[in-house]
Scaffold this motif. Structure first.
Motif, PDB file in Angstrom:
ATOM      1  N   THR A  43       5.889  30.813  32.620  1.00  0.00           N
ATOM      2  CA  THR A  43       4.527  30.582  33.019  1.00  0.00           C
ATOM      3  C   THR A  43       3.689  30.555  31.674  1.00  0.00           C
TER       4      THR A  43
ATOM      5  N   GLN B 292       5.923  43.196  43.020  1.00  0.00           N
ATOM      6  CA  GLN B 292       6.203  42.832  44.361  1.00  0.00           C
ATOM      7  C   GLN B 292       7.361  43.318  44.900  1.00  0.00           C
TER       8      GLN B 292
ATOM      9  N   ASN C 267       8.081  34.599  38.647  1.00  0.00           N
ATOM     10  CA  ASN C 267       6.985  34.367  39.376  1.00  0.00           C
ATOM     11  C   ASN C 267       7.104  33.286  40.517  1.00  0.00           C
ATOM     12  N   GLU C 268       7.546  34.073  41.658  1.00  0.00           N
ATOM     13  CA  GLU C 268       7.858  33.129  42.699  1.00  0.00           C
ATOM     14  C   GLU C 268       6.756  31.921  43.277  1.00  0.00           C
ATOM     15  N   GLU C 269       5.486  32.183  43.111  1.00  0.00           N
ATOM     16  CA  GLU C 269       4.538  31.064  43.477  1.00  0.00           C
ATOM     17  C   GLU C 269       4.870  29.812  42.210  1.00  0.00           C
ATOM     18  N   GLN C 270       4.960  30.389  41.022  1.00  0.00           N
ATOM     19  CA  GLN C 270       4.894  29.205  40.083  1.00  0.00           C
ATOM     20  C   GLN C 270       6.153  28.726  39.838  1.00  0.00           C
ATOM     21  N   ASP C 271       7.503  29.342  40.515  1.00  0.00           N
ATOM     22  CA  ASP C 271       8.678  28.970  40.097  1.00  0.00           C
ATOM     23  C   ASP C 271       9.134  28.876  38.647  1.00  0.00           C
ATOM     24  N   ARG C 272       8.606  29.825  37.877  1.00  0.00           N
ATOM     25  CA  ARG C 272       8.940  30.018  36.611  1.00  0.00           C
ATOM     26  C   ARG C 272       9.266  31.552  36.009  1.00  0.00           C
TER      27      ARG C 272
END
Length: 293
Positions: free
Chosen positions: A199, A166, A270-275
């Protein structure tokens, strides 16, 4: 106005190192390539070169491509997983050579993904995104058509996206927090905390180069990664200390034993999962000496 070698060296050394480092993933190889390029330049008449920057970038790129071709067999015979050499940021070393790297946020995760691109695609992507060259200029450097150059850039971007790349985002407070919690979880052998930072499909890659013990293959899933650290860290706990250092544009963990740097740990978030999605461990002693300086 006459062009002097000393001025050219001061102006372009950092830029060329940045290019070579992205291409090779090696600090040592990048330094050698830049040095060889300037040595070759000393044997020419600089006054006859109309575009010095493009001339030097082309020379460095070609040396990188030649090196990658010749080094391919080395990578194939490499023991375990091969990872790029991490690099301390300029703020950590006061080394102006590394300022360009820090400012442009050459993330470790991107270096890993670039390693998996064919060398020509990597060159097109780096020249376009890092040095902001136009397609026509890149095509001239690599001796291909502009249409082909555009296709290779599109293919490189597609392959990187498929691999999880990304756009680079600045160091965030959340990333720093994850690194701090990761250091706490590992140092205290806190399995519950560690598994909560990863994640479900997290990937762990370690590079020992056959010199020290490391996982020979990537480890997949939060549970297996946690099990690995719970088994490994107790062997380090009695003689090792951890510090958070600024590495490749973001916080990472440096592990020391008897005053010597023994391990670098870096993450991709992982920005979406914040992990933490990817975890990298460098323990190959051949890839750490430049960080001791």
């Amino acid at each position: 106005m006459p062009v002097h070698m000393e001025d050219v060296y001061r102006e372009y050394k950092s830029l060329l190192f940045s290019l070579a480092y992205r291409m090779t993933g090696s600090v040592t190889e990048a330094e050698d390539i830049v040095q060889d390029t300037f040595l070759a330049l000393a044997g020419t008449d600089i006054q006859d070169i109309h575009h010095v920057k493009s001339y030097l970038c082309k020379a460095v790129t070609n040396r990188c491509l030649d090196l990658l071709k010749s080094a391919r067999w080395k990578r194939e015979q490499y023991v375990g997983e091969w990872l790029p050499e991490p690099m301390l940021d300029a703020s950590e070393t006061n080394d102006p050579l590394q300022t360009v790297i820090a400012e442009e946020a050459v993330s470790y995760g991107l270096l890993v993904l670039l390693e998996n691109l064919p060398s020509t695609l990597r060159a097109v992507f780096v020249l376009r995104t890092a040095l902001d060259y136009e397609y026509g200029e890149i095509a001239a450097m690599l001796e291909m058509t502009e249409v082909n150059c555009r296709k290779k850039f599109s293919l490189a971007r597609k392959k990187l996206a498929e691999a999880g790349y990304q756009a680079i985002v600045p160091q965030s407070s959340r990333t720093s927090s994850l690194v701090e919690q990761l250091m706490q979880a590992i140092s205290q052998s806190d399995a519950k905390l560690l598994i909560g930072l990863l994640t479900k499909d997290a990937v762990f890659v370690s590079d020992g180069g056959g010199k020290v013990r490391a996982a020979m293959h990537p480890i997949f899933s939060d549970e297996r990664i946690t099990a690995f650290w719970m088994g490994v860290w107790p062997r380090w706990a009695s003689h090792a200390t951890m510090q958070i250092r600024s590495i490749n544009g973001q916080d990472g963990i440096a592990v020391y034993s008897e005053g010597q740097l023994k391990m670098i740990i870096q993450i991709t978030m992982n920005e979406e999962q914040d992990r933490i999605a990817r975890l990298y461990m460098m323990v190959n002693p051949d890839k750490l000496p430049h960080l001791q300086k």
